[in-house]
Write an enzyme that holds these catalytic residues in place. Structure first.
Site, PDB file in Angstrom:
ATOM      1  N   ASP A   1      -6.032  -3.242  -2.327  1.00  0.00           N
ATOM      2  CA  ASP A   1      -4.927  -2.947  -1.405  1.00  0.00           C
ATOM      3  C   ASP A   1      -4.337  -4.215  -0.783  1.00  0.00           C
ATOM      4  O   ASP A   1      -5.049  -5.048  -0.222  1.00  0.00           O
ATOM      5  CB  ASP A   1      -5.461  -2.029  -0.297  1.00  0.00           C
ATOM      6  CG  ASP A   1      -4.363  -1.364   0.497  1.00  0.00           C
ATOM      7  OD1 ASP A   1      -3.584  -2.069   1.149  1.00  0.00           O
ATOM      8  OD2 ASP A   1      -4.287  -0.120   0.459  1.00  0.00           O
TER       9      ASP A   1
ATOM     10  N   SER B   1       0.824  -1.201   0.000  1.00  0.00           N
ATOM     11  CA  SER B   1       0.000   0.000   0.000  1.00  0.00           C
ATOM     12  C   SER B   1       0.864   1.260   0.000  1.00  0.00           C
ATOM     13  O   SER B   1       1.639   1.482  -0.909  1.00  0.00           O
ATOM     14  CB  SER B   1      -0.952  -0.037   1.196  1.00  0.00           C
ATOM     15  OG  SER B   1      -1.972   0.922   1.070  1.00  0.00           O
TER      16      SER B   1
END
Length: 335
Positions: free
Chosen positions: A219, A100
């Site tokens: 993510d 991320s």
């Protein structure tokens, strides 16, 4: 084992430097045993500097140091502060793995981007630069009509790093994403860099999944917020993990978005605790109550990373040297 192969290489091709390191270590140990106390003194720092210089002389054949950068949205700016301190103190980074926000900062740095440029991006970035955000889009998102797109994020990344691929980075790099259909962890180590970084940072429930080879990616923090094990697979001998942990004690369920963010935080905390124990050293910047969406708080996050790393830099060097001596002793005992 990877570490044993590397240490055998030390002995075969860099025996002079290894011998010099051990000779220095033995000499300093003798001084310590003679009764000269160096605790909390300038002598301790001098000794560390001497050993560190010897360690760096091993160059490419020394143990590989990996930096694993966790997710956290805006809190990920703290990674910039950590990188800045590592550079200032000549702590090499041979491998970078990120999830991320950690994938975004780590990927940019892996291409050779300077810290000053990373700080400039922090000042410049906003949701309008990385998504198709607008008041109408936000309304639609919460009425289930549509999610935000991250196409602009990929375009933004390419503006800064071009069409680079993983095999063109200056530092070996990998990042993590998740297949929202199967829950599988997807590890990117090849292909287009900007696309992989974008996929790794596609927050679920806010951004629409990224299509990739009949998969739909979100993510990476959903399945692995601190991929320490990937760093080991990539040949790391020492792993420094950075996780910007949020203080959720003041959380209030005042909106759908805040509740979603808190759920993501909880998920990340659970996954990270399992990986942290496998790192050789962990840095946890104090980012307070910064939310993943508060990009405007980049300055305090960078400062948090800087402060945390500076407090720990001597301990990081000590731990690296300690592990190196143990590995040499272990390998030497088998020969």
């Amino acid at each position: 084992m990877q570490s044993e192969k590397i240490l055998n290489k030390h002995i075969e091709t860099n025996s002079f430097f290894v011998f010099g390191f051990l000779r220095t270590f033995i000499l300093i140990t003798a001084i310590l045993l003679s009764g000269i106390s160096t605790a909390h003194s300038s002598e301790e720092n001098i000794i560390r500097d001497i050993l560190w210089t010897e360690f760096l002389c091993l160059k490419e054949s020394r143990p590989k140091i990996a930096l694993v950068l966790g997710g956290g949205g805006a809190r990920g700016f703290s990674h910039i502060g950590v990188l800045k301190v590592l550079e200032e103190n000549k702590i090499p980074v041979d491998i970078i793995v990120g999830t991320s926000a950690g994938a975004l900062i780590g990927g940019l740095y892996a291409t050779g981007m300077q810290i000053t440029e990373l700080e400039k991006i922090g000042r410049d970035i906003g949701w309008d630069k990385i998504s198709n955000v607008s008041s109408m889009k936000i309304i639609r998102m919460f009425t289930n009509e549509s999610l935000l797109s991250t196409n602009k994020l990929e375009t933004y990344l390419k503006f800064h790093i071009g069409e680079k691929r993983f095999d063109q980075t200056k530092i070996p790099f990998a990042c993590i994403s998740c297949d929202i259909k199967t829950g599988e962890r997807i590890v990117f180590k090849e292909g287009e860099l900007a696309f992989a970084m974008r996929a790794s940072a596609t927050v679920p429930g806010v951004f629409e999944p990224v299509e990739y080879r009949h998969r739909f990616l979100i993510d990476g923090g959903i399945v692995d917020n601190l991929p320490v094990d990937i760093a080991k697979v990539m040949g790391a001998d020492f792993i420094l993990a950075v996780y910007p942990k949020v203080d959720s004690s003041q959380f209030e369920a005042s909106s759908v978005l805040k509740t979603l963010v808190q759920a993501i935080n909880i998920q990340g905390e659970s996954l990270t605790s399992r990986q942290l124990i496998n790192a050789d050293f962990a840095l946890i910047p104090n980012v307070g109550d910064v939310s993943i969406i508060e990009l405007h708080r980049f300055n305090e996050c960078i400062e948090a990373g800087t402060v945390t790393a500076r407090k720990s830099v001597d301990n990081i060097k000590d731990k690296i040297l300690e592990n190196f001596i143990k590995l040499i002793a272990k390998t030497d005992g088998k020969n």
